[in-house]
Scaffold this active site. Structure first.
Site, PDB file in Angstrom:
ATOM      1  N   ASP A 160     -12.949 -18.786   2.822  1.00 54.41           N
ATOM      2  CA  ASP A 160     -13.932 -19.906   2.603  1.00 54.41           C
ATOM      3  C   ASP A 160     -14.683 -19.558   1.440  1.00 54.41           C
ATOM      4  OD1 ASP A 160     -13.392 -21.301   4.937  1.00 54.41           O
ATOM      5  OD2 ASP A 160     -14.707 -19.933   6.326  1.00 54.41           O
ATOM      6  N   ARG A 219     -27.396  -8.418   6.574  1.00 54.77           N
ATOM      7  CA  ARG A 219     -27.738  -9.887   5.973  1.00 54.77           C
ATOM      8  C   ARG A 219     -29.093  -9.836   5.434  1.00 54.77           C
ATOM      9  NH1 ARG A 219     -23.196  -9.499   6.610  1.00 54.77           N
ATOM     10  NH2 ARG A 219     -21.455 -10.728   7.702  1.00 54.77           N
ATOM     11  N   SER A 237     -11.064 -12.800  12.936  1.00 55.04           N
ATOM     12  CA  SER A 237     -12.037 -12.766  11.701  1.00 55.04           C
ATOM     13  C   SER A 237     -12.952 -11.563  11.824  1.00 55.04           C
ATOM     14  CB  SER A 237     -12.962 -13.927  12.090  1.00 55.04           C
ATOM     15  OG  SER A 237     -14.179 -13.629  11.521  1.00 55.04           O
ATOM     16  N   ASP A 271     -25.127 -15.660  11.134  1.00 53.48           N
ATOM     17  CA  ASP A 271     -25.303 -15.102   9.926  1.00 53.48           C
ATOM     18  C   ASP A 271     -25.893 -16.038   9.050  1.00 53.48           C
ATOM     19  OD1 ASP A 271     -24.207 -12.687  10.404  1.00 53.48           O
ATOM     20  OD2 ASP A 271     -22.190 -13.351   9.951  1.00 53.48           O
TER      21      ASP A 271
END
Ligand code: ARG
Length: 404
Positions: free
Chosen positions: A14, A94, A174, A123
């Site tokens: 991505d 994050r 993932s 996220d």
């Protein structure tokens, strides 16, 4: 000359497609930033890949020290665990990434920041809220949320522009890694009934293959911060790495959590977090020894609020900062050593000691040396029970289960 955007870059499909997409769609030059928070990854490969797919600049930042001392340890001191299960590894990384990206955007004179999160997860919230708090003037671009491509279409896009597909495209999972833990999602895990296959675990041995003899580990804390393992002083990053290995070897740290995402979705999350599990357990045990009952009860409530704030992307909120000040204060005497036994997937505390221990042998013992005045209990209980006695006389007690 085009405007610049700073992209949180992972090297995955991505964010690699995003480099190209940002150029095509917005005519932005991309500065790719990959933040190392203890992901097991070859960062030189990631750095080169960003350039190969068209970034004008590619940076790798080793943020492990800051991750541990500014985010993980404060959360540990707070006993922050989301829904009693998740030690918050991803959620803690994050806001740190957001801060680093904003700093780089300033240095580079970029007009925007970007990330590759989808519109379904937590996220995106953590990034966007943090960016807006730290730099309200910067644009925030979210390619994966905007482009509306399926996984297959993203792969087609990559092929069209000669973007190499990472080998991980073959893997159904993932994965997000940081020193504090590893999150595994997708594939068969999306069926909450299916036991996680052994292949998803890389930090922990299967408990059935773990050593047949228990291992012991002693962890010392100073003011709620772990500082030694088995008497050896280690800085935070090394200490967590060491414990990930030690506890992982005994199969400790596997978590299987049906989790409430902020956007309202229930999702099945599998984690490996050996160091986090052991440290949170040891830390809480030391607090049981050194904090009063009232401090513990209050702190437990704070812990839950604190964990929700971290999870929900509110690290930079004023409330989180206020609670951090309380938590720091609460740790003044959380100093001492905890001894744990690690055995085939379980970890239990088997000993604890502290120079500030509130445990008094003379009060607790049933042997000679008892200093507790038992006769004082009579008057204490007389008053303690007074309201119950009074009410029970005025209002009949219901002591049967309803319907029986
Ligand atoms: N459910 C966890 C969280 O929200 C882990 C998310 C993993 N992130 C990812 N991009 N795969 O913190």
């Amino acid at each position: 000359m085009s405007d610049k955007v700073v992209l949180a870059y992972s090297g995955g499909l991505d964010t690699s497609v995003a480099v190209r997409w940002l150029k095509e769609k917005y005519d932005l030059d991309v500065i790719a930033v990959c933040v190392d928070v203890g992901n097991e990854r070859d960062f030189s490969v990631v750095q080169q890949k960003a350039l190969d797919v068209g970034a004008i600049k590619s940076l790798v930042i080793d943020a492990k020290d800051s991750y541990v001392s500014d985010y993980v340890f404060p959360a540990l001191q707070a006993d922050a665990i989301y829904e009693g299960e998740y030690p918050l590894a991803t959620a803690l990384a994050r806001p740190l990434m957001a801060r680093l990206l904003v700093n780089i955007a300033r240095q580079e004179g970029a007009s925007a920041v970007a990330h590759g999160c989808t519109g379904k997860g937590n996220d995106q919230v953590r990034f966007d809220v943090s960016f807006n708090a730290l730099a309200p003037d910067l644009g925030v671009i979210t390619p994966a949320r905007e482009w509306g491509m399926t996984r297959q279409e993203t792969i087609k896009y990559a092929e069209r522009y000669g973007i190499p597909l990472p080998v991980t495209v073959a893997s159904p999972y993932s994965i997000d890694e940081a020193l504090w833990g590893r999150a595994i999602e997708c594939g068969v895990l999306e069926d909450p009934w299916v036991e996680p296959p052994e292949e998803v675990f890389t930090w922990t041995k299967s408990p059935s293959e773990a050593p047949s003899e228990p291992g012991y580990v002693e962890i010392s804390f100073e003011k709620g911060i772990p500082v030694t393992i088995d008497g050896q002083r280690l800085a935070g990053v090394g200490l967590i790495q060491r414990l990930n290995e030690l506890a992982g070897e005994h199969g400790v740290g596997r978590i299987d959590h049906i989790e409430n995402r902020l956007v309202g979705i229930k999702s099945r999350e599998v984690y490996e977090a050996p160091a986090a599990v052991v440290l949170l357990q040891a830390h809480l045990d030391l607090e049981l020894l050194t904090l009063s009952r009232d401090q513990l009860r209050f702190k437990q409530r704070v812990a839950q609020v604190y964990a929700d704030l971290i999870y929900n992307g509110l690290w930079f909120s004023a409330l989180r900062q206020d609670l951090a000040a309380y938590v720091r204060s609460s740790q003044r005497f959380v100093t001492g050593t905890v001894r744990l036994k690690l055995f085939r997937g379980s970890s239990i505390v088997v000993g604890r000691k502290s120079p500030f221990s509130l445990y008094k042998y003379g009060l607790a013992t049933y042997d000679k040396g008892d200093e507790f005045d038992q006769s004082a209990s009579t008057g204490f209980i007389h008053l303690w029970g007074l309201p119950v006695r009074t009410q029970a006389q005025a209002q009949p007690i219901i002591d049967k289960a309803e319907g029986s």
